[in-house]
Design an enzyme around this catalytic site. Structure first.
Site, PDB file in Angstrom:
ATOM      1  N   GLU A 157       0.823  -1.211   0.000  1.00 30.36           N
ATOM      2  CA  GLU A 157       0.000   0.000   0.000  1.00 30.36           C
ATOM      3  C   GLU A 157       0.858   1.262   0.000  1.00 30.36           C
ATOM      4  OE1 GLU A 157      -4.086  -0.469   1.853  1.00 30.36           O
ATOM      5  OE2 GLU A 157      -2.846  -1.586   3.273  1.00 30.36           O
ATOM      6  N   GLU A 175      -3.536  -9.099   3.649  1.00 25.79           N
ATOM      7  CA  GLU A 175      -4.160  -8.851   4.952  1.00 25.79           C
ATOM      8  C   GLU A 175      -5.308  -9.794   5.291  1.00 25.79           C
ATOM      9  OE1 GLU A 175      -2.393  -4.743   3.962  1.00 25.79           O
ATOM     10  OE2 GLU A 175      -3.035  -6.567   2.924  1.00 25.79           O
TER      11      GLU A 175
END
Length: 269
Positions: free
Chosen positions: A123, A143
């Site tokens: 990210e 995640e």
């Protein structure tokens, strides 16, 4: 190189290029609160330096970044279970602040992704203008395999970059994407050997730094607005940004240099 804050980030300015280096190699540059705080400070300081025309984001040691510090994230979850609501100023907020700082930077950014950039590190790379990745890199949002989901901007940026279907595949599977496939779908710009990733990132940043800084700044603003703005509004915005440059030194210098068959000397004014 100069240490920033607690020393988890290093900065070096080489002519018009600034290298920002994650400096926690004993933890594979995993991001904890101290590193994120230093990183935000580094980006802010470098971007405010008028001599800087391009930024690289690199990792000290053999790995770019292992993502968020797992011990920190585990402790954060345990602490959250002991209270009704999470306080502000969490590590997630810090990552968001850093990502926003990269996205809104005045100058173009190049990330050198060697060997690893999972989860939060993935990210972290998304708002950069260019991504150079090693052919052996573990790159992806994992995640959902860690009891959460990517919420440092990936669910919003990925669909805009690679389309909704592919974004869902990456986010919901939690699998790494092959670097060559990442290049094919436009997620990264170049794949190379891990040993040369940092050098290639610096070379690209140096090339960018030779261009007109005011032109690049406004081009990036127009491009970043393109996917979120109706076409007529985007064209008007582009035109307005272009007119801002008509009476600048760099505008005259660029065309004069071309007519005189020489390299332009841009000054950012």
């Amino acid at each position: 190189m100069r240490e920033i804050g607690s020393g988890n980030v290093l900065v070096e300015i080489d002519e018009h290029r600034a290298d920002i280096v994650l400096n926690r190699p004993e933890k594979r540059n995993a991001m904890n609160e101290a590193l994120l705080t230093d990183l935000k400070q580094a980006i802010t300081e470098v971007d405010s330096d008028e001599s800087v025309r391009a930024i690289t984001l690199l990792g000290e040691g053999p790995v770019f970044c292992a993502g968020m510090d797992l011990e920190m994230m585990r402790d954060r979850g345990e602490q959250a279970q002991q209270r009704e609501s999470r306080s502000t100023g969490s590590q997630g907020d810090l990552l968001g602040d850093v990502v926003d700082a990269i996205e809104t930077a005045r100058v173009p950014t190049v990330v050198g992704i060697k060997r690893a950039a999972p989860a939060g590190a993935f990210e972290l790379s998304l708002p950069a203008d260019f991504r150079i990745i090693s052919e052996d890199a573990q790159y992806g949002v994992i995640e959902v395999k860690l009891g959460t989901f990517p919420h440092g901007g990936a669910t919003q940026r990925l669909p805009r970059m690679i389309g909704l279907a592919k974004a869902k595949e990456l986010v919901l599977s939690g699998e790494f994407i092959d670097p060559e496939e990442a290049k094919q779908i436009g997620l990264v710009n170049e794949v190379c050997d891990a040993e040369v990733v940092d050098d290639r990132a610096r070379e690209l940043a140096d090339d960018l730094a030779e261009n007109a800084p005011l032109g690049m700044e406004r081009a990036r603003k127009a491009l970043n607005a393109a996917l979120e703005t109706p076409l007529d509004e985007g064209l008007a915005y582009e035109n307005a940004l272009g007119k801002q440059l008509d009476d600048t030194h760099d505008y005259t210098e660029g065309f004069t240099a071309r007519l005189e068959d020489r390299e332009p000397e841009f000054e950012g004014r």
